[in-house]
Design a protein around this motif. Structure first.
Motif: not given
Length: 287
Positions: A156-164, A179-182, A194-197, A231-234
């Motif tokens: 399957q293709r993964a989805r990416v949650a960019l979380v801060d 950053l999520a757009t990039q 890709v979704a920011p959260c 994706a951990q934006l930490f």
């Protein structure tokens, strides 16, 4: 140093500029240990000493948990060096965006120090994320691609949650969204989206710009099934993004509610050696 000179301030002009790498601070020893690693690596790259300091909290960690050396706090670190004759400082923030630490807290401290020493010179570098720079997105891309393994994807293709963490300052959240757009552009068709959260947010309509929360996203179709890379934006480990932290707990609870969901977390941005290049650029831009 001779006994006669011990304890006296050095003559003005004899002390080179101090370079301070500044994070927000944490009660978790692992955060200070990682900050020290980053400062040491940046110092080797710049060919000069870089001192790790925190805005708050870290000095409450017992020295025995930090190799016998307590963490330094920005206010006292600068004031001690002023007493020793220091007059020039370069502050390199370990922050993604222009949070209130950079727009209010540190500028207020600088004004207070200038009242003590009118000849004080402080150069405050830009945060990690600046317009037109995709270095952070490249770090995130590398970390995400490292998780695109056959064993995790299972066809399957993964989805990416960019979380801060979530921020009360809208411009900081806009940095994450940019950053999520990039990241979406760099990953292209290798992922399903890709979704920011945010990990958390303050209550009230004034802070709705932090939505969606990671917990909410992972409970919403199609994010509640299949492979999701968080994706951990930490920058540093702690009670939020470290082992056993809030992000891990949120992901575990989401999997319990949705048995078809699989999650995996990326490394922290502060653990990537490529961060040194960004910090170097920010330092050099202050000259």
């Amino acid at each position: 140093m001779s006994k006669s000179s011990a304890g006296h301030k050095m003559p003005r002009g004899s002390v080179p500029p101090y370079v301070l790498l500044v994070d927000n601070g944490s009660l978790q020893p692992a955060a200070t240990r990682q900050l020290r690693k980053i400062a040491a690596a940046l110092g080797r790259r710049l060919g000069k000493k870089v001192t790790p300091v925190s805005l708050l909290h870290s000095d409450q960690v017992p020295a025995k948990k930090l190799g016998g050396r307590k963490a330094e706090i920005l206010r006292s670190a600068v004031e001690q060096r002023l007493h020793r004759g220091g007059r020039e400082f370069v502050i390199v923030p370990l922050f993604f965006g222009r949070s209130r630490a950079l727009t209010e807290f540190i500028p207020e401290l600088i004004n207070q120090w200038r009242l003590q020493e009118p000849k004080l010179k402080v150069r405050l570098a830009a945060p990690l994320a600046v317009g037109g720079d995709d270095q952070l997105a490249r770090i995130l891309e590398t970390q995400v691609r490292a998780k695109l393994t056959p064993g995790f994807l299972r066809g399957q293709r993964a989805r990416v949650a960019l979380v801060d963490h979530g921020s009360p300052v809208k411009t900081v959240t806009q940095v994450r969204n940019r950053l999520a757009t990039q990241l979406r552009r760099r990953l292209g068709p290798s992922v399903a989206g890709v979704a920011p959260c945010s990990m958390e947010r303050r209550p009230g309509a004034d802070y709705e710009f932090n939505e969606p929360l990671l917990e909410t996203l992972l409970a919403t179709s199609p994010w509640n099934t299949g492979p999701v890379i968080v994706a951990q934006l930490f920058l540093l480990p702690g009670r939020h993004a470290g082992p056993g932290g809030d992000i891990e707990r949120i992901c575990r609870q989401a999997r319990e509610k949705s048995p078809g969901l699989r999650t995996v977390r990326t490394k922290l941005v502060g653990e990537d050696p490529a961060l040194e290049a960004i910090l170097t650029d920010r330092f050099l831009a202050t000259k």
